[in-house]
Design a protein around this motif. Structure first.
Motif, PDB file in Angstrom:
ATOM      1  N   LEU A  89       0.545  -1.117   0.080  1.00 27.06           N
ATOM      2  CA  LEU A  89       0.219   0.155   0.020  1.00 27.06           C
ATOM      3  C   LEU A  89       1.007   1.410  -0.018  1.00 27.06           C
ATOM      4  O   LEU A  89       0.509   2.113  -0.547  1.00 27.06           O
ATOM      5  N   LYS A 138     -15.297  -3.452  -3.358  1.00 22.61           N
ATOM      6  CA  LYS A 138     -15.310  -2.505  -2.240  1.00 22.61           C
ATOM      7  C   LYS A 138     -13.912  -2.107  -1.488  1.00 22.61           C
ATOM      8  O   LYS A 138     -13.711  -0.833  -1.197  1.00 22.61           O
ATOM      9  N   PHE A 139     -13.130  -2.889  -1.847  1.00 23.00           N
ATOM     10  CA  PHE A 139     -11.644  -2.626  -1.446  1.00 23.00           C
ATOM     11  C   PHE A 139     -10.910  -1.553  -2.390  1.00 23.00           C
ATOM     12  O   PHE A 139     -10.555  -0.486  -1.664  1.00 23.00           O
ATOM     13  N   LEU A 140     -11.346  -1.766  -3.735  1.00 26.00           N
ATOM     14  CA  LEU A 140     -10.644  -0.674  -4.423  1.00 26.00           C
ATOM     15  C   LEU A 140     -11.406   0.763  -4.283  1.00 26.00           C
ATOM     16  O   LEU A 140     -10.772   1.836  -4.192  1.00 26.00           O
ATOM     17  N   GLU A 163      -9.139   7.042  -0.307  1.00 27.77           N
ATOM     18  CA  GLU A 163      -7.973   7.413   0.169  1.00 27.77           C
ATOM     19  C   GLU A 163      -7.017   8.379  -0.905  1.00 27.77           C
ATOM     20  O   GLU A 163      -6.656   9.464  -0.529  1.00 27.77           O
ATOM     21  N   ARG A 176      -8.650  11.905  -1.451  1.00 27.58           N
ATOM     22  CA  ARG A 176      -8.382  12.437  -0.129  1.00 27.58           C
ATOM     23  C   ARG A 176      -6.840  13.251  -0.196  1.00 27.58           C
ATOM     24  O   ARG A 176      -6.704  14.329  -0.089  1.00 27.58           O
ATOM     25  N   ARG A 209       2.060   1.692  -3.689  1.00 34.13           N
ATOM     26  CA  ARG A 209       0.950   2.281  -4.270  1.00 34.13           C
ATOM     27  C   ARG A 209       0.638   3.678  -4.134  1.00 34.13           C
ATOM     28  O   ARG A 209       0.412   4.498  -5.100  1.00 34.13           O
ATOM     29  N   PHE A 210       0.664   3.983  -2.890  1.00 32.03           N
ATOM     30  CA  PHE A 210       0.292   5.580  -2.726  1.00 32.03           C
ATOM     31  C   PHE A 210       1.596   6.372  -3.196  1.00 32.03           C
ATOM     32  O   PHE A 210       1.505   7.437  -3.693  1.00 32.03           O
ATOM     33  N   PHE A 256     -12.469   1.742  -1.492  1.00 34.76           N
ATOM     34  CA  PHE A 256     -11.595   2.337   0.168  1.00 34.76           C
ATOM     35  C   PHE A 256     -10.372   2.936  -0.383  1.00 34.76           C
ATOM     36  O   PHE A 256     -10.168   3.921   0.069  1.00 34.76           O
ATOM     37  N   ILE A 257      -9.701   2.167  -1.239  1.00 32.67           N
ATOM     38  CA  ILE A 257      -8.297   2.783  -1.462  1.00 32.67           C
ATOM     39  C   ILE A 257      -8.359   4.018  -2.559  1.00 32.67           C
ATOM     40  O   ILE A 257      -7.694   5.097  -1.959  1.00 32.67           O
ATOM     41  N   THR A 285       0.537   6.605  -7.016  1.00 37.19           N
ATOM     42  CA  THR A 285      -0.711   7.503  -7.233  1.00 37.19           C
ATOM     43  C   THR A 285      -0.356   8.855  -6.783  1.00 37.19           C
ATOM     44  O   THR A 285      -0.887   9.680  -7.791  1.00 37.19           O
TER      45      THR A 285
END
Lengths: 127, 127
Positions: free
Chosen positions: B55, B105-107, B113, B116, B58-59, B109-110, B62
């Motif tokens: 994660l 649902k998981f995607l 974020e 945000r 991944r951030f 959620f990510i 992104t």
């Protein structure tokens, strides 16, 4: 090697005097941007595939935990274990420069799904 | 090799006539259960560490996507990309026996974020 362009360059309008050259420049910039975007998205897709596979394995393990607890009459919730998990994940998040608050939110999201599944297993055993 | 015990064995009360032997048996069962629980939790902890690290990566990616889009005047949202991502993750989830609805649902959620964070970056650029 990826050469970082000046911010806002591709988005700027072309001044009239150098219009043709500037259009060319913008086209190059956009080609670069789309190519880089494709590369980044490719890496994001690879990470997402890994996340999905790891989550699939995690749910297999928590299902085994649920069965083990039910078989041996152990309580489904374990507050001290959950506290430990949160503390551990926050440290790991800090080490890898992930927002610890997000890591905690992420664990809560996963645990909510685990509980939902355990309830479904319990319901199917009761019926 | 892990020998699967009969369900409910550890949770049963001991009949009076074989009380001592049964207490011993329950103790063995509980030792087995706690040992197995510890093993499973160890694997869950390893997976969680991997999830946190992935994660974090991944951030990072992104964030680069967000900067690239801002630098080149590309729109922040891309509906066709998001539709593709959902479809791809659902297939991957099915292949790895994860609930596709959960993967979606998981995607979400990510992505929430990610949005945000992009908003936070945009705010810091504006200020």
């Amino acid at each position: 090697m990826i050469v970082r362009r000046a911010p806002g360059r591709g988005a700027q309008s072309c001044p009239g005097i150098v219009r043709l050259g500037c259009v060319e420049q913008n086209r190059d910039d956009n080609t670069y941007a789309f190519q880089r975007l494709r590369e980044l998205r490719g890496s994001i897709d690879n990470i997402d595939a890994s996340l999905v596979h790891l989550l699939a394995e995690r749910f297999k393990l928590t299902e085994r935990v649920g069965e083990l607890k039910a078989d041996h009459g152990l309580p489904p919730a374990d507050e001290s274990r959950e506290t430990e998990q949160v503390a551990r994940l926050r440290v790991l998040a800090e080490d890898s420069h992930l927002d610890p608050a997000f890591a905690e939110k992420f664990l809560a999201f996963i645990v909510a799904e685990v509980i939902r599944r355990h309830e479904r297993i319990a319901e199917s055993r009761d019926s």
